[in-house]
Motif scaffolding. Structure first.
Motif, PDB file in Angstrom:
ATOM      1  N   SER A 150       0.828  -1.195   0.000  1.00 32.40           N
ATOM      2  CA  SER A 150       0.000   0.000   0.000  1.00 32.40           C
ATOM      3  C   SER A 150       0.871   1.257   0.000  1.00 32.40           C
ATOM      4  CB  SER A 150      -0.949  -0.004   1.199  1.00 32.40           C
ATOM      5  OG  SER A 150      -0.230   0.055   2.400  1.00 32.40           O
ATOM      6  N   SER A 151       0.288   2.343  -0.535  1.00 33.03           N
ATOM      7  CA  SER A 151       1.016   3.598  -0.583  1.00 33.03           C
ATOM      8  C   SER A 151       0.053   4.754  -0.347  1.00 33.03           C
ATOM      9  CB  SER A 151       1.735   3.758  -1.924  1.00 33.03           C
ATOM     10  OG  SER A 151       0.802   3.781  -2.976  1.00 33.03           O
ATOM     11  N   ILE A 152       0.579   5.815   0.246  1.00 32.44           N
ATOM     12  CA  ILE A 152      -0.203   7.022   0.487  1.00 32.44           C
ATOM     13  C   ILE A 152      -0.161   7.862  -0.779  1.00 32.44           C
ATOM     14  CG2 ILE A 152      -0.332   9.155   1.812  1.00 32.44           C
ATOM     15  CD1 ILE A 152       0.903   7.599   4.166  1.00 32.44           C
ATOM     16  N   VAL A 153      -1.331   8.334  -1.220  1.00 41.16           N
ATOM     17  CA  VAL A 153      -1.417   9.151  -2.425  1.00 41.16           C
ATOM     18  C   VAL A 153      -1.038  10.585  -2.070  1.00 41.16           C
ATOM     19  CG1 VAL A 153      -2.932  10.037  -4.236  1.00 41.16           C
ATOM     20  CG2 VAL A 153      -3.189   7.678  -3.417  1.00 41.16           C
ATOM     21  N   ASP A 154      -0.044  11.096  -2.774  1.00 40.00           N
ATOM     22  CA  ASP A 154       0.416  12.476  -2.605  1.00 40.00           C
ATOM     23  C   ASP A 154      -0.381  13.353  -3.561  1.00 40.00           C
ATOM     24  OD1 ASP A 154       1.743  14.902  -2.465  1.00 40.00           O
ATOM     25  OD2 ASP A 154       3.723  14.070  -2.890  1.00 40.00           O
ATOM     26  N   PHE A 155      -1.201  14.248  -3.024  1.00 39.69           N
ATOM     27  CA  PHE A 155      -1.992  15.104  -3.899  1.00 39.69           C
ATOM     28  C   PHE A 155      -1.298  16.422  -4.208  1.00 39.69           C
ATOM     29  CE2 PHE A 155      -3.637  15.738   0.394  1.00 39.69           C
ATOM     30  CZ  PHE A 155      -3.587  17.113   0.540  1.00 39.69           C
ATOM     31  N   VAL A 156      -0.109  16.628  -3.667  1.00 39.15           N
ATOM     32  CA  VAL A 156       0.675  17.818  -4.013  1.00 39.15           C
ATOM     33  C   VAL A 156       1.508  17.531  -5.260  1.00 39.15           C
ATOM     34  CG1 VAL A 156       2.452  19.423  -3.223  1.00 39.15           C
ATOM     35  CG2 VAL A 156       0.695  18.600  -1.627  1.00 39.15           C
ATOM     36  N   THR A 157       2.172  16.378  -5.276  1.00 37.90           N
ATOM     37  CA  THR A 157       2.943  15.937  -6.426  1.00 37.90           C
ATOM     38  C   THR A 157       2.223  14.726  -7.019  1.00 37.90           C
ATOM     39  OG1 THR A 157       4.958  16.630  -5.300  1.00 37.90           O
ATOM     40  CG2 THR A 157       5.218  15.198  -7.220  1.00 37.90           C
ATOM     41  N   VAL A 158       1.471  14.949  -8.093  1.00 42.15           N
ATOM     42  CA  VAL A 158       0.655  13.891  -8.685  1.00 42.15           C
ATOM     43  C   VAL A 158       1.552  12.897  -9.409  1.00 42.15           C
ATOM     44  CG1 VAL A 158      -1.222  13.394 -10.298  1.00 42.15           C
ATOM     45  CG2 VAL A 158      -1.281  15.481  -8.922  1.00 42.15           C
ATOM     46  N   SER A 159       1.331  11.614  -9.117  1.00 43.55           N
ATOM     47  CA  SER A 159       2.129  10.543  -9.700  1.00 43.55           C
ATOM     48  C   SER A 159       1.221   9.492 -10.327  1.00 43.55           C
ATOM     49  CB  SER A 159       2.976   9.889  -8.606  1.00 43.55           C
ATOM     50  OG  SER A 159       3.542   8.680  -9.055  1.00 43.55           O
ATOM     51  N   THR A 160       1.690   8.880 -11.404  1.00 48.03           N
ATOM     52  CA  THR A 160       0.945   7.794 -12.050  1.00 48.03           C
ATOM     53  C   THR A 160       1.324   6.422 -11.486  1.00 48.03           C
ATOM     54  OG1 THR A 160       2.587   7.598 -13.806  1.00 48.03           O
ATOM     55  CG2 THR A 160       0.686   9.055 -14.229  1.00 48.03           C
TER      56      THR A 160
END
Length: 153
Positions: free
Chosen positions: A2-12
């Motif tokens: 699992s990973s935390i979604v970073d909404f400051v630096t959008v990643s695919t």
């Protein structure tokens, strides 16, 4: 893992199998920002293999409530509880994101939301729904719809 979604630096990351991975990543980041700001909790995603229970829960609700089966493969899921609400998110390769908000207390609000990434056509299995448009700094234009859950899940 699992990973935390970073909404400051959008990643695919985790969404590379989607032909519209950039747009889907923006949509995922938009959902992460909402959850983090509204509930004070980081938005964590896993693969369907890591969290099959959440995928099955969302799939069962769609099938039992509206006889909907999503044709696109699921890429990521997120399942958690916050403020007495059970949440289930599924992000599909097609660019579709589905979220279930299910208040655990009797008589609470319960609904399924559909969001389409920028550039995604409405899938055949959702053609009966009308989609409204909204703008997002992270996802561009999002089209969304929903239905109220009637049964117990």
């Amino acid at each position: 893992m699992s990973s935390i979604v970073d909404f400051v630096t959008v990643s695919t990351a985790g969404l590379e199998a989607s032909p519209i991975a950039d747009a889907l990543a923006g949509l995922r980041a938009n959902e992460a920002r909402y959850i983090t700001n509204k509930y004070g909790s980081p938005f964590t995603v896993s693969t369907p293999d890591e969290d099959p229970e959440t995928l099955q829960w969302v799939t069962d609700i769609l099938r039992e409530e509206r006889d909907i089966v999503i044709a696109s493969p699921a890429l990521e899921v997120s399942g958690f509880e916050a403020d007495g609400i059970r949440f289930g998110y599924v992000f599909y390769a097609s660019g579709l994101a589905i979220n279930v908000m299910y208040t655990l207390a009797d008589g609470g609000k319960r609904a399924v939301g559909f969001k389409l990434s920028l550039g995604m056509e409405i899938p055949e299995e959702l053609s009966a729904f009308k989609f409204a448009r909204q703008r997002s700094k992270l996802a561009g234009e999002i089209r969304g719809s929903y239905f109220v859950i009637k049964g117990e899940h």
